[in-house]
Write an enzyme that holds these catalytic residues in place. Structure first.
Site, PDB file in Angstrom:
ATOM      1  N   ILE A  25      24.556  44.051 -31.704  1.00  0.00           N
ATOM      2  CA  ILE A  25      24.846  42.626 -31.762  1.00  0.00           C
ATOM      3  C   ILE A  25      26.351  42.380 -31.793  1.00  0.00           C
ATOM      4  CG2 ILE A  25      24.543  42.651 -34.291  1.00  0.00           C
ATOM      5  CD1 ILE A  25      23.436  39.735 -34.029  1.00  0.00           C
ATOM      6  N   CYS A  26      26.747  41.218 -31.283  1.00  0.00           N
ATOM      7  CA  CYS A  26      28.128  40.735 -31.324  1.00  0.00           C
ATOM      8  C   CYS A  26      29.015  41.553 -30.382  1.00  0.00           C
ATOM      9  CB  CYS A  26      28.628  40.753 -32.769  1.00  0.00           C
ATOM     10  SG  CYS A  26      30.142  39.830 -33.075  1.00  0.00           S
ATOM     11  N   ALA A  27      29.983  42.273 -30.912  1.00  0.00           N
ATOM     12  CA  ALA A  27      30.853  43.118 -30.086  1.00  0.00           C
ATOM     13  C   ALA A  27      30.225  44.484 -29.819  1.00  0.00           C
ATOM     14  CB  ALA A  27      32.211  43.299 -30.762  1.00  0.00           C
ATOM     15  N   TYR A  70      28.942  38.849 -27.980  1.00  0.00           N
ATOM     16  CA  TYR A  70      29.884  37.832 -28.423  1.00  0.00           C
ATOM     17  C   TYR A  70      30.757  37.424 -27.225  1.00  0.00           C
ATOM     18  CZ  TYR A  70      32.963  35.313 -31.584  1.00  0.00           C
ATOM     19  OH  TYR A  70      33.660  34.337 -32.234  1.00  0.00           O
ATOM     20  N   GLY A  94      22.210  41.103 -29.349  1.00  0.00           N
ATOM     21  CA  GLY A  94      22.374  39.790 -29.967  1.00  0.00           C
ATOM     22  C   GLY A  94      23.773  39.257 -29.722  1.00  0.00           C
TER      23      GLY A  94
END
Length: 182
Positions: free
Chosen positions: A101-103, A122, A148
């Site tokens: 998720i994210c980076a 992200y 995510g």
């Protein structure tokens, strides 16, 4: 067993919320300190977690999947870890879940895991998701790869994992009990 790998600078919401939701769903998950000594890791916002196990205690016998929270420099610290690389490679070779998720999806992009797969991350990290079809959704499932978008999408990300592992009915009941929006 799912392993949530934590390196210094991890995004706390993404780690803690995901672990909490998976445990509520009855999924075995352990937090893993990715560092040379000790069992605690400090996130990007100064929250220190005492992890369930240290990196040397990861067992490949019962692994069901891996969770990579994002954050900076947490993502960079994860990517530099030989343990993290070995766990991801094992999951890839043995058709286990790989969740980021994210980076953190950039790690999967750099390893070639996202080629031909739909993924999210992200904003600003899309170029690192080498070979992926970028999807602007909170959470994306493509086979055994679950990605995510970021901290605000953590519940969606965790529920996507629950849906894949335990089924839509379990996820729906959990969402209801947690008062998630429908």
């Amino acid at each position: 067993m799912f392993y949530c790998l934590l390196a210094t600078g991890f995004e706390e919401i993404e780690a803690i919320t995901t672990v909490d939701i998976l445990r509520r769903a009855g999924i075995d998950v352990q937090t893993v300190a990715i560092r040379s000594t000790g069992d605690s890791v400090t996130g990007g916002h100064g929250i220190t977690l005492s992890c369930d196990i240290k990196r040397k205690q990861v067992s490949f016998e019962d692994i069901e999947g891996v969770i990579l929270p994002g954050g900076m420099p947490g993502t960079l610290n994860l990517e530099q870890s030989e343990t993290v690389q070995r766990v991801i490679e094992f999951c890839k070779e043995n058709n286990k879940y790989i969740c980021a998720i994210c980076a953190a999806p950039q790690i999967l992009g750099h390893l070639g895991i996202l080629k031909g797969k739909k993924a999210t991350c992200y904003p600003g990290f899309e170029g690192e998701l080498i070979g992926a079809e970028i999807v602007n959704e909170p959470a994306v499932v493509d086979g055994k790869v679950i990605t995510g978008k970021g901290p605000g999408a953590t519940v969606d990300f965790a529920m996507a994992i629950v849906t894949e592992v335990k089924g839509a009915e379990v996820a729906a009941k959990l969402k209801d009990s947690m008062q998630c929006q429908k």
